[in-house]
Motif scaffolding. Structure first.
Motif, PDB file in Angstrom:
ATOM      1  N   UNK A  35      78.173 -31.108  38.246  1.00 22.98           N
ATOM      2  CA  UNK A  35      78.959 -30.097  38.961  1.00 22.98           C
ATOM      3  C   UNK A  35      78.680 -28.708  38.415  1.00 22.98           C
ATOM      4  N   UNK A  36      78.594 -28.586  37.078  1.00 25.22           N
ATOM      5  CA  UNK A  36      78.350 -27.281  36.472  1.00 25.22           C
ATOM      6  C   UNK A  36      76.942 -26.772  36.772  1.00 25.22           C
ATOM      7  N   UNK A  37      75.939 -27.652  36.660  1.00 22.71           N
ATOM      8  CA  UNK A  37      74.555 -27.212  36.858  1.00 22.71           C
ATOM      9  C   UNK A  37      74.260 -26.877  38.312  1.00 22.71           C
ATOM     10  N   UNK A  38      74.825 -27.639  39.241  1.00 23.35           N
ATOM     11  CA  UNK A  38      74.541 -27.427  40.661  1.00 23.35           C
ATOM     12  C   UNK A  38      75.618 -26.600  41.365  1.00 23.35           C
ATOM     13  N   UNK A  39      76.593 -26.088  40.588  1.00 22.99           N
ATOM     14  CA  UNK A  39      77.659 -25.233  41.133  1.00 22.99           C
ATOM     15  C   UNK A  39      78.397 -25.913  42.292  1.00 22.99           C
ATOM     16  N   UNK A  40      78.861 -27.123  42.021  1.00 25.92           N
ATOM     17  CA  UNK A  40      79.570 -27.924  43.023  1.00 25.92           C
ATOM     18  C   UNK A  40      81.030 -28.028  42.614  1.00 25.92           C
ATOM     19  N   UNK A  41      81.937 -27.924  43.582  1.00 31.86           N
ATOM     20  CA  UNK A  41      83.369 -28.029  43.305  1.00 31.86           C
ATOM     21  C   UNK A  41      83.725 -29.429  42.822  1.00 31.86           C
ATOM     22  N   UNK A  42      84.755 -29.509  41.988  1.00 35.49           N
ATOM     23  CA  UNK A  42      85.190 -30.806  41.449  1.00 35.49           C
ATOM     24  C   UNK A  42      85.539 -31.782  42.561  1.00 35.49           C
ATOM     25  N   UNK A  43      86.150 -31.269  43.641  1.00 36.01           N
ATOM     26  CA  UNK A  43      86.558 -32.160  44.740  1.00 36.01           C
ATOM     27  C   UNK A  43      85.360 -32.758  45.468  1.00 36.01           C
ATOM     28  N   UNK A  44      84.223 -32.056  45.482  1.00 41.39           N
ATOM     29  CA  UNK A  44      83.045 -32.511  46.225  1.00 41.39           C
ATOM     30  C   UNK A  44      82.091 -33.338  45.385  1.00 41.39           C
ATOM     31  N   UNK A  45      82.170 -33.215  44.053  1.00 43.51           N
ATOM     32  CA  UNK A  45      81.192 -33.880  43.189  1.00 43.51           C
ATOM     33  C   UNK A  45      81.292 -35.403  43.293  1.00 43.51           C
ATOM     34  N   UNK A  46      82.436 -35.911  43.768  1.00 45.18           N
ATOM     35  CA  UNK A  46      82.586 -37.370  43.904  1.00 45.18           C
ATOM     36  C   UNK A  46      81.588 -37.957  44.892  1.00 45.18           C
ATOM     37  N   UNK A  47      80.912 -37.110  45.712  1.00 42.21           N
ATOM     38  CA  UNK A  47      79.911 -37.617  46.636  1.00 42.21           C
ATOM     39  C   UNK A  47      78.699 -38.205  45.920  1.00 42.21           C
ATOM     40  N   UNK A  48      78.505 -37.883  44.649  1.00 43.36           N
ATOM     41  CA  UNK A  48      77.445 -38.541  43.877  1.00 43.36           C
ATOM     42  C   UNK A  48      77.754 -40.029  43.769  1.00 43.36           C
ATOM     43  N   UNK A  49      79.029 -40.352  43.576  1.00 40.10           N
ATOM     44  CA  UNK A  49      79.440 -41.758  43.561  1.00 40.10           C
ATOM     45  C   UNK A  49      79.609 -42.301  44.972  1.00 40.10           C
ATOM     46  N   UNK A  50      80.227 -41.498  45.855  1.00 38.32           N
ATOM     47  CA  UNK A  50      80.484 -41.974  47.214  1.00 38.32           C
ATOM     48  C   UNK A  50      79.202 -42.245  47.987  1.00 38.32           C
ATOM     49  N   UNK A  51      78.169 -41.412  47.765  1.00 39.58           N
ATOM     50  CA  UNK A  51      76.891 -41.632  48.448  1.00 39.58           C
ATOM     51  C   UNK A  51      76.312 -42.991  48.100  1.00 39.58           C
ATOM     52  N   UNK A  52      76.368 -43.347  46.817  1.00 37.20           N
ATOM     53  CA  UNK A  52      75.874 -44.656  46.363  1.00 37.20           C
ATOM     54  C   UNK A  52      76.703 -45.787  46.973  1.00 37.20           C
ATOM     55  N   UNK A  53      78.025 -45.657  46.898  1.00 41.03           N
ATOM     56  CA  UNK A  53      78.906 -46.703  47.411  1.00 41.03           C
ATOM     57  C   UNK A  53      78.774 -46.845  48.919  1.00 41.03           C
ATOM     58  N   UNK A  54      78.590 -45.710  49.623  1.00 40.90           N
ATOM     59  CA  UNK A  54      78.435 -45.761  51.075  1.00 40.90           C
ATOM     60  C   UNK A  54      77.174 -46.531  51.459  1.00 40.90           C
ATOM     61  N   UNK A  55      76.052 -46.219  50.805  1.00 40.29           N
ATOM     62  CA  UNK A  55      74.811 -46.941  51.098  1.00 40.29           C
ATOM     63  C   UNK A  55      74.928 -48.419  50.796  1.00 40.29           C
ATOM     64  N   UNK A  56      75.561 -48.734  49.678  1.00 42.75           N
ATOM     65  CA  UNK A  56      75.721 -50.133  49.285  1.00 42.75           C
ATOM     66  C   UNK A  56      76.623 -50.878  50.262  1.00 42.75           C
ATOM     67  N   UNK A  57      77.737 -50.241  50.631  1.00 41.62           N
ATOM     68  CA  UNK A  57      78.704 -50.897  51.508  1.00 41.62           C
ATOM     69  C   UNK A  57      78.130 -51.152  52.895  1.00 41.62           C
ATOM     70  N   UNK A  58      77.369 -50.190  53.418  1.00 44.81           N
ATOM     71  CA  UNK A  58      76.836 -50.340  54.773  1.00 44.81           C
ATOM     72  C   UNK A  58      75.761 -51.421  54.852  1.00 44.81           C
ATOM     73  N   UNK A  59      75.022 -51.643  53.772  1.00 46.76           N
ATOM     74  CA  UNK A  59      73.933 -52.616  53.822  1.00 46.76           C
ATOM     75  C   UNK A  59      74.421 -54.039  53.575  1.00 46.76           C
ATOM     76  N   UNK A  60      75.583 -54.196  52.914  1.00 44.71           N
ATOM     77  CA  UNK A  60      76.077 -55.538  52.581  1.00 44.71           C
ATOM     78  C   UNK A  60      76.218 -56.438  53.812  1.00 44.71           C
ATOM     79  N   UNK A  61      76.811 -55.961  54.937  1.00 41.14           N
ATOM     80  CA  UNK A  61      76.920 -56.854  56.102  1.00 41.14           C
ATOM     81  C   UNK A  61      75.569 -57.310  56.647  1.00 41.14           C
ATOM     82  N   UNK A  62      74.515 -56.534  56.404  1.00 39.08           N
ATOM     83  CA  UNK A  62      73.186 -56.882  56.911  1.00 39.08           C
ATOM     84  C   UNK A  62      72.433 -57.836  55.992  1.00 39.08           C
ATOM     85  N   UNK A  63      72.889 -57.951  54.739  1.00 35.72           N
ATOM     86  CA  UNK A  63      72.102 -58.661  53.735  1.00 35.72           C
ATOM     87  C   UNK A  63      71.896 -60.136  54.082  1.00 35.72           C
TER      88      UNK A  63
END
Length: 451
Positions: A35-63
Motif C-alpha cells: 500500500x505504501x509503495x504503490x500509494x494505495x488506500x488501506x480500504x483498497x489494498x485488500x484486492x491483493x487478497x481478493x483478486x487471488x480468492x476471486x480467481x480461485x473461487x471462480x475456477x473451483x466449480x469448473x475443476x
C-alpha cells in the motif's frame, strides 16, 4: 522403501494446499508495504487478497468437469504451472492493477488443484484413515499461516514485498513435477458440461465478491448494493436451473447432509472470522503499535504451535469424544483469544498478544480440524468430487467474507469511536460472532446423529 501410491497423491495435494494457504497469509503481512509503495488506500489494498480468492473461487466449480475432460494428473500439473507463471507476474508487477490481475490468474491456477487433489486423495482413504488425512490437511492449513507471516515479514523487512511471490515458485514447480511423475493416468467418466450452470455460479460468486469488496471500501454503497442484488439474482437463477438439470455443476442436495451443514457454519465462525481479525491485527500492530513486519508475523508462531498440538489431540480423540463437544470447546477457546485482543493498547502488551494468539490457535485447531473431518466423512466415492467442490467454494468464501466484513466493520466503527476504541470494539464483536454456531449445535442436537 517405496511410498504407497495413496500417500504420494496425498503428498502432492498437501503440498498444493500448503501453497494455497501461504498465499493468503504471507501476502497479508506485506499489504502495508505494498500500500505504501504503490500509494494505495488501506480500504483498497485488500484486492491483493481478493483478486487471488476471486480467481480461485471462480475456477473451483469448473475443476471437476475439467478433470473429467482432461484427467486429474493433467489438471494438477497445469494448475501448478499456471500458478508459477502468475507468481512471477505478481513479483514483477509495476502497478496495482497489474498486481491484482496476476493475483486473479494465480488464484485460478491454484483453484484447479485443491478440489481435484482432495477428491483424488479422499477416494484412496476410507474410514479412520480418511479422518487421519483430514488431520494432516488441517495441520497444513494452520501450520502454513503460522510460519508464512513470520517468513513473509522477514522477506519484506530484509528484501522487499516482491520476494513474497518469488518464494512461491520453487514449491509450485515441485508440485507440478511430482504430479507428472507420481499420479497415474485414470479413466474418468466424462461429465457433460453444464454451461448455463457454470455461467450462473461463476457470475453469482464474482458479483458477491465484488459487492463485498465495494462494501469494505465504502466508496460506493449504491454500486455495492447493486452488485449484491445481482449476486442474489444469479444465485436464484442457479437454484431454478438446478431443479431442472440433473447434472448441474453444483450438487446442492449435498447441503442436506447435516454434518456438512454444521461444518460449513463452524468454518465461517473460525477460519473465516480469524482471517478478518488477523488482517485487522496486522494493521493494528504495524500502524498503531508500530511493530515491524517481522515482529508482527512472529505472533503467528504461537498460533501455529497451539493449533498443531490441538489438531493432533483432536484427531486422536475425535471418535471417542464426538464432534459436538470438540466443536464447542474449539469455538469457546477461539473466541476467548479474539476477546483478549481488545485488551491490547500499547507495545508493552506483548504477553496479552501471545496469550491471544495461543488461545486462537488452540481453539482454531480443534474446531477447524473437526469441521474438515466431519464435513466429508460420510460421503461415498460418487459424492466425493461434488462434495469437495462445495466444501472448497465454502472455504474460499469464508476467507473473503471474513476479510470484507471486518474491514467494513472497522471502517464503520471508526466513524463513531475515536482511535483504538474502534479496533477494540471490532475484536469484541468478532469474538461474539465466532460463538454463533454454538446455538446451531444445541438446536439441532447434532451429537445424536454423528456419534
Amino acid at each position: 522403501m517405496t511410498m504407497h501410491y495413496g500417500y504420494r497423491v496425498a503428498a502432492i495435494f498437501l503440498l498444493g494446499f500448503f501453497i494455497d494457504c501461504i498465499n493468503i497469509f504471507m501476502s497479508a503481512i506485506a499489504l502495508p508495504s505494498i500500500a505504501a509503495q504503490m500509494s494505495v488506500a488501506t480500504e483498497s489494498i485488500s484486492w491483493v487478497a481478493n483478486g487471488y480468492i476471486l480467481g480461485l473461487t471462480l475456477i473451483v466449480p469448473l475443476s471437476g468437469w475439467l478433470a473429467s475432460r482432461f484427467g486429474a494428473r493433467q489438471m494438477i500439473v497445469a494448475s501448478m504451472l499456471i500458478f508459477s507463471a502468475a507468481a512471477l507476474g505478481c513479483a514483477r508487477a509495476d502497478s496495482f492493477t497489474t498486481l491484482v490481475a496476476w493475483r486473479f490468474i494465480q488464484g485460478a491456477g491454484g483453484g484447479l488443484l485443491i478440489p481435484v487433489g482432495q477428491a483424488l486423495t479422499f477416494n484412496l482413504f476410507q474410514g479412520r484413515k480418511r479422518a487421519a488425512i483430514s488431520t494432516l490437511i488441517m495441520c497444513v492449513a494452520l501450520i502454513a499461516p503460522a510460519l508464512s507471516p513470520l517468513l513473509g515479514g522477514l522477506l519484506v523487512d530484509v528484501l522487499s514485498w516482491r520476494w513474497i511471490f518469488y518464494s512461491n515458485i520453487p514449491f509450485s514447480l515441485l508440485a507440478a513435477l511430482l504430479a507428472a511423475i507420481w499420479i497415474r493416468p485414470q479413466e474418468t467418466e466424462r461429465v457433460r458440461a453444464d454451461i448455463v450452470g457454470i455461467i450462473l455460479v461463476c457470475g453469482a460468486l464474482g458479483a458477491l465478491l465484488r459487492s463485498l469488496s465495494l462494501f469494505s471500501e465504502q466508496q460506493s454503497l449504491l454500486y455495492a448494493t447493486l452488485w449484491l442484488a445481482a449476486a442474489l439474482l444469479l444465485a436464484w437463477g442457479y437454484l431454478r436451473h438446478y431443479r431442472r438439470q440433473p447434472s448441474a455443476i453444483l450438487d446442492l442436495s449435498l447441503l442436506r447432509n447435516r454434518q456438512l451443514n454444521l461444518s460449513i457454519a463452524v468454518y465461517y465462525a473460525v477460519p473465516g472470522v480469524f482471517t478478518g481479525v488477523n488482517l485487522l491485527t496486522i494493521f493494528y500492530m504495524q500502524q498503531v503499535l508500530h511493530f515491524s513486519a517481522g515482529h508482527t508475523g512472529s505472533f503467528m508462531m504461537l498460533y501455529g504451535a497451539g493449533a498443531l498440538v490441538a489438531m493432533l489431540v483432536a484427531g486422536r480423540i475425535y471418535y471417542r469424544v464426538g464432534a459436538p463437544r470438540l466443536f464447542c470447546c474449539g469455538l469457546l477457546l477461539h473466541s476467548g483469544g479474539i476477546a483478549l485482543l481488545s485488551l491490547v493498547g500499547h507495545p508493552g502488551d506483548g504477553e496479552v498478544l501471545c496469550a491471544a494468539y495461543l488461545l486462537m490457535g488452540i481453539g482454531g485447531g480443534i474446531a477447524a480440524n473437526c469441521a474438515q473431518t466431519t464435513a466429508l466423512i460420510e460421503l461415498n466415492e460418487q459424492q466425493m468430487s461434488r462434495g469437495s467442490t462445495l466444501w472448497n467454494i465454502n472455504r474460499q468464501l469464508t476467507f473473503s467474507l471474513g476479510t470484507a466484513l471486518f474491514t467494513l466493520l472497522l471502517a464503520l466503527l471508526s466513524h463513531y469511536f475515536p482511535g483504538e476504541r474502534a479496533w477494540h470494539l471490532a475484536f469484541i464483536i468478532a469474538a461474539v460472532v465466532g460463538l454463533l454456531p454454538l446455538w446451531l449445535i444445541y438446536q439441532r442436537r447434532f451429537h445424536k446423529e454423528i456419534q
